[in-house]
Design an enzyme around this catalytic site. Structure first.
Site, mmCIF file in Angstrom:
data_model
loop_
_atom_site.group_PDB
_atom_site.id
_atom_site.type_symbol
_atom_site.label_atom_id
_atom_site.label_comp_id
_atom_site.label_asym_id
_atom_site.label_seq_id
_atom_site.Cartn_x
_atom_site.Cartn_y
_atom_site.Cartn_z
ATOM 1 N N GLY A 60 -10.967 11.038 -126.646
ATOM 2 C CA GLY A 60 -10.645 9.862 -128.015
ATOM 3 C C GLY A 60 -10.090 11.758 -129.472
ATOM 4 N N GLN A 112 -10.086 16.561 -136.181
ATOM 5 C CA GLN A 112 -10.029 17.805 -135.357
ATOM 6 C C GLN A 112 -9.064 19.044 -135.744
ATOM 7 O OE1 GLN A 112 -11.832 14.637 -132.117
ATOM 8 N NE2 GLN A 112 -13.168 16.110 -132.164
ATOM 9 N N CYS A 163 -17.255 17.293 -127.375
ATOM 10 C CA CYS A 163 -17.277 17.114 -128.408
ATOM 11 C C CYS A 163 -15.924 18.457 -128.471
ATOM 12 C CB CYS A 163 -18.025 16.830 -129.262
ATOM 13 S SG CYS A 163 -16.530 16.548 -130.828
ATOM 14 N N LEU A 164 -14.743 17.473 -128.776
ATOM 15 C CA LEU A 164 -13.499 19.023 -128.371
ATOM 16 C C LEU A 164 -14.271 19.611 -129.125
ATOM 17 C CD1 LEU A 164 -10.569 15.894 -127.381
ATOM 18 C CD2 LEU A 164 -11.948 17.777 -125.459
ATOM 19 N N HIS A 168 -18.179 7.459 -131.607
ATOM 20 C CA HIS A 168 -18.167 8.880 -131.936
ATOM 21 C C HIS A 168 -16.205 9.581 -132.749
ATOM 22 C CE1 HIS A 168 -18.525 12.989 -129.972
ATOM 23 N NE2 HIS A 168 -16.831 12.808 -130.473
ATOM 24 N N GLU A 169 -15.948 8.617 -132.704
ATOM 25 C CA GLU A 169 -14.391 9.337 -133.662
ATOM 26 C C GLU A 169 -14.504 8.656 -134.833
ATOM 27 O OE1 GLU A 169 -12.949 10.913 -132.275
ATOM 28 O OE2 GLU A 169 -12.977 11.288 -130.017
ATOM 29 N N HIS A 175 -16.580 10.638 -137.078
ATOM 30 C CA HIS A 175 -15.926 12.130 -137.306
ATOM 31 C C HIS A 175 -14.783 11.378 -138.602
ATOM 32 C CE1 HIS A 175 -15.377 14.839 -134.541
ATOM 33 N NE2 HIS A 175 -15.523 14.701 -133.335
HETATM 34 O O1 K1U Z 1 -13.564 13.268 -130.440
HETATM 35 C C1 K1U Z 1 -14.050 14.171 -129.725
HETATM 36 O O2 K1U Z 1 -14.268 15.374 -129.522
HETATM 37 C C2 K1U Z 1 -12.793 14.211 -128.152
HETATM 38 C C3 K1U Z 1 -15.081 12.846 -127.454
HETATM 39 C C4 K1U Z 1 -15.129 12.202 -127.625
HETATM 40 C C5 K1U Z 1 -16.361 11.046 -126.896
HETATM 41 C C6 K1U Z 1 -15.901 10.447 -126.559
HETATM 42 C C7 K1U Z 1 -17.441 10.323 -125.579
HETATM 43 C C8 K1U Z 1 -18.282 10.232 -124.956
HETATM 44 C C9 K1U Z 1 -18.611 11.358 -125.951
HETATM 45 C C10 K1U Z 1 -17.434 12.283 -126.804
HETATM 46 C C11 K1U Z 1 -14.382 13.534 -126.147
HETATM 47 O O3 K1U Z 1 -13.501 13.074 -125.381
HETATM 48 S S1 K1U Z 1 -15.219 14.455 -124.725
HETATM 49 C C12 K1U Z 1 -15.764 13.235 -123.569
HETATM 50 C C13 K1U Z 1 -14.724 13.644 -122.491
HETATM 51 O O4 K1U Z 1 -13.833 14.470 -122.106
HETATM 52 C C14 K1U Z 1 -14.505 12.604 -121.263
HETATM 53 C C15 K1U Z 1 -15.097 11.997 -121.045
HETATM 54 C C16 K1U Z 1 -15.213 10.956 -120.038
HETATM 55 C C17 K1U Z 1 -14.762 11.070 -118.925
HETATM 56 C C18 K1U Z 1 -13.770 11.728 -119.088
HETATM 57 C C19 K1U Z 1 -14.127 13.100 -119.980
HETATM 58 ZN ZN ZN Z 2 -15.709 14.805 -131.308
#
Ligand code: K1U
Ligand code: ZN
Length: 180
Positions: free
Chosen positions: A46, A51, A88-89, A130-131, A134
């Site tokens: 996401g 961001q 979180c990215l 989560h999104e 944000h």
């Molecule tokens: O918004 C963001 O920072 C993106 C974040 C969103 C998120 C989704 C689900 C759980 C926590 C946060 C991410 O994409 S981090 C999760 C991630 O990179 C990932 C999760 C599962 C499988 C592969 C990658």
């Molecule tokens: Zn995030």
């Protein structure tokens, strides 16, 4: 299309509420495409407009290959609760268990302005919550207990030295560190 710089914790834009989208312009379409490209390159599921330094109420999600563009999203149903380890990215290398609704239904507009609803459980449900957080200036660390949040913030003080000007530049093909 272009990769966008990701803002990291400390940049005030991550704490500002967003503005509803009213016009579905070619510029908006380009932003959406750039956000998908950036999210995929960063290996996230996401990405929300703040961001990437923008204040539109817009997020993109790609969970298990199901892509969604969510414009002006609202959670219209919540049910149950679950605990999920989140990252979180915008806060690389910091993780924490967050309590979320186990199932949500979100109403939003798609990239053409058509209203739709999406139901999410497990990863999709957590990602939608989560999104949408944000878009209201809220981050997953705000859901942690006082002590866990203090610990996460102390770790971040060290991590953030890797991000001059609070910007994270995504290099295509380079292994990203933020993976859960
Ligand atoms: O918004 C963001 O920072 C993106 C974040 C969103 C998120 C989704 C689900 C759980 C926590 C946060 C991410 O994409 S981090 C999760 C991630 O990179 C990932 C999760 C599962 C499988 C592969 C990658
Ligand atoms: Zn995030």
């Amino acid at each position: 299309m272009s990769l966008l710089a990701i803002r990291v914790l400390g940049d005030p834009i991550l704490r500002r509420a967003t503005t509803p989208v009213e016009s579905f312009t070619p510029e908006l379409q380009l932003l959406i495409d750039d956000m998908f490209e950036t999210m995929h390159a960063a290996k996230g599921v996401g990405l929300a407009a703040p961001q990437v330094g923008r204040n539109e109420r817009l997020t993109v999600v790609d969970v298990h290959g199901a892509r969604h563009v969510l414009i002006n999203p609202e959670i219209i149903e919540r049910e149950g609760s679950l605990k999920w380890e989140e990252g979180c990215l915008s806060i690389p290398e910091i993780y924490g268990d967050v309590m979320r609704a186990a199932r949500v239904v979100v109403r939003a507009l798609d990239r053409e302005g058509n209203q739709f609803e999406v139901e999410g459980t497990e990863l999709l449900g957590v990602c939608l919550q989560h999104e949408i957080d944000h878009l209201h200036g809220k981050l997953f660390i705000d859901h942690l207990s006082f002590l866990k949040r203090q610990k996460a913030l102390a770790q971040w003080e060290e991590e953030k030295t890797k991000y001059p000007n609070l910007v994270r530049t995504i290099v295509p093909g380079e292994e990203q560190e933020t993976e859960l």
